[in-house]
Scaffold this motif. Structure first.
Motif, PDB file in Angstrom:
ATOM      1  N   TYR A  29      37.425  45.257  36.461  1.00  0.00           N
ATOM      2  CA  TYR A  29      37.141  44.425  37.636  1.00  0.00           C
ATOM      3  C   TYR A  29      35.752  43.798  37.544  1.00  0.00           C
ATOM      4  O   TYR A  29      35.592  42.608  37.779  1.00  0.00           O
ATOM      5  CB  TYR A  29      37.269  45.258  38.917  1.00  0.00           C
ATOM      6  CG  TYR A  29      37.088  44.447  40.171  1.00  0.00           C
ATOM      7  CD1 TYR A  29      38.160  43.767  40.739  1.00  0.00           C
ATOM      8  CD2 TYR A  29      35.850  44.349  40.789  1.00  0.00           C
ATOM      9  CE1 TYR A  29      38.006  43.010  41.891  1.00  0.00           C
ATOM     10  CE2 TYR A  29      35.679  43.596  41.943  1.00  0.00           C
ATOM     11  CZ  TYR A  29      36.757  42.936  42.490  1.00  0.00           C
ATOM     12  OH  TYR A  29      36.598  42.179  43.629  1.00  0.00           O
ATOM     13  N   ALA A  55      38.622  46.303  46.758  1.00  0.00           N
ATOM     14  CA  ALA A  55      39.353  46.412  45.491  1.00  0.00           C
ATOM     15  C   ALA A  55      39.580  47.876  45.107  1.00  0.00           C
ATOM     16  O   ALA A  55      40.668  48.241  44.653  1.00  0.00           O
ATOM     17  CB  ALA A  55      38.603  45.677  44.390  1.00  0.00           C
ATOM     18  N   GLN A  87      45.916  44.605  41.061  1.00  0.00           N
ATOM     19  CA  GLN A  87      44.593  44.288  41.604  1.00  0.00           C
ATOM     20  C   GLN A  87      43.961  43.098  40.889  1.00  0.00           C
ATOM     21  O   GLN A  87      43.199  42.347  41.497  1.00  0.00           O
ATOM     22  CB  GLN A  87      43.677  45.504  41.540  1.00  0.00           C
ATOM     23  CG  GLN A  87      43.956  46.516  42.624  1.00  0.00           C
ATOM     24  CD  GLN A  87      43.911  45.914  44.008  1.00  0.00           C
ATOM     25  OE1 GLN A  87      42.921  45.315  44.420  1.00  0.00           O
ATOM     26  NE2 GLN A  87      44.994  46.068  44.749  1.00  0.00           N
ATOM     27  N   TYR A  91      42.735  39.734  42.844  1.00  0.00           N
ATOM     28  CA  TYR A  91      41.478  39.018  42.638  1.00  0.00           C
ATOM     29  C   TYR A  91      41.741  37.526  42.459  1.00  0.00           C
ATOM     30  O   TYR A  91      41.063  36.685  43.050  1.00  0.00           O
ATOM     31  CB  TYR A  91      40.712  39.575  41.430  1.00  0.00           C
ATOM     32  CG  TYR A  91      39.583  38.667  41.036  1.00  0.00           C
ATOM     33  CD1 TYR A  91      38.427  38.590  41.806  1.00  0.00           C
ATOM     34  CD2 TYR A  91      39.691  37.824  39.934  1.00  0.00           C
ATOM     35  CE1 TYR A  91      37.397  37.715  41.475  1.00  0.00           C
ATOM     36  CE2 TYR A  91      38.672  36.963  39.596  1.00  0.00           C
ATOM     37  CZ  TYR A  91      37.531  36.904  40.367  1.00  0.00           C
ATOM     38  OH  TYR A  91      36.526  36.037  40.046  1.00  0.00           O
TER      39      TYR A  91
END
Length: 133
Positions: A29, A55, A87, A91
């Motif tokens: 991430y 997140a 995830q 994003y």
């Protein structure tokens, strides 16, 4: 007495895999996003905190669902990877639906942080619900 902790090895295995999955997710991430989350969070940027925590929570929900419903550690790892992919999708959805999201988060725009974290949370809830098989 040992009957009470008979499940401890399984717990430790699942917990270790979960922590490893969190580490992998966090690295991916923070590599994926243009803003420097760690530095922004250390500087007190609330938008970055909100987006990143959203997140993390969005990832933890399907991870918990996978732990509760998986039939083996391998099954759990597979569903954890699917949670990471969901995830990443979250994003990109947040980034696509709010122009210059990363710049706004870097500028400590709280609305942008809530938007990014909220989208991640919504995708995580849906992902977790779909993992109950």
């Amino acid at each position: 007495m040992l009957d009470y902790v008979a499940g401890l090895p399984a717990f430790l295995g699942y917990f270790a895999v979960g922590l490893g999955a969190f580490t992998v997710f966090s690295v991916i991430y923070t590599w994926l996003t243009p803003q420097a989350e760690v530095q922004l969070i250390r500087a007190g940027n609330l938008a970055a905190v909100t987006a990143f925590l959203g997140a993390l929570v969005g990832f933890s929900l399907p991870l918990a669902s996978a732990a509760a419903n998986s039939v083996s550690i391998i099954d759990y790892i597979i569903w954890a990877v699917i949670g990471i992919l969901a995830q990443i999708l979250a994003y990109y959805v947040a980034n696509f639906t709010m122009t210059d999201l990363h710049e706004k988060i870097t500028a400590d725009n709280i609305a942008a942080g809530i938007w990014g974290g909220g989208i991640a949370l919504v995708i995580g809830i849906l992902n977790a619900a779909c993992m109950t098989y």
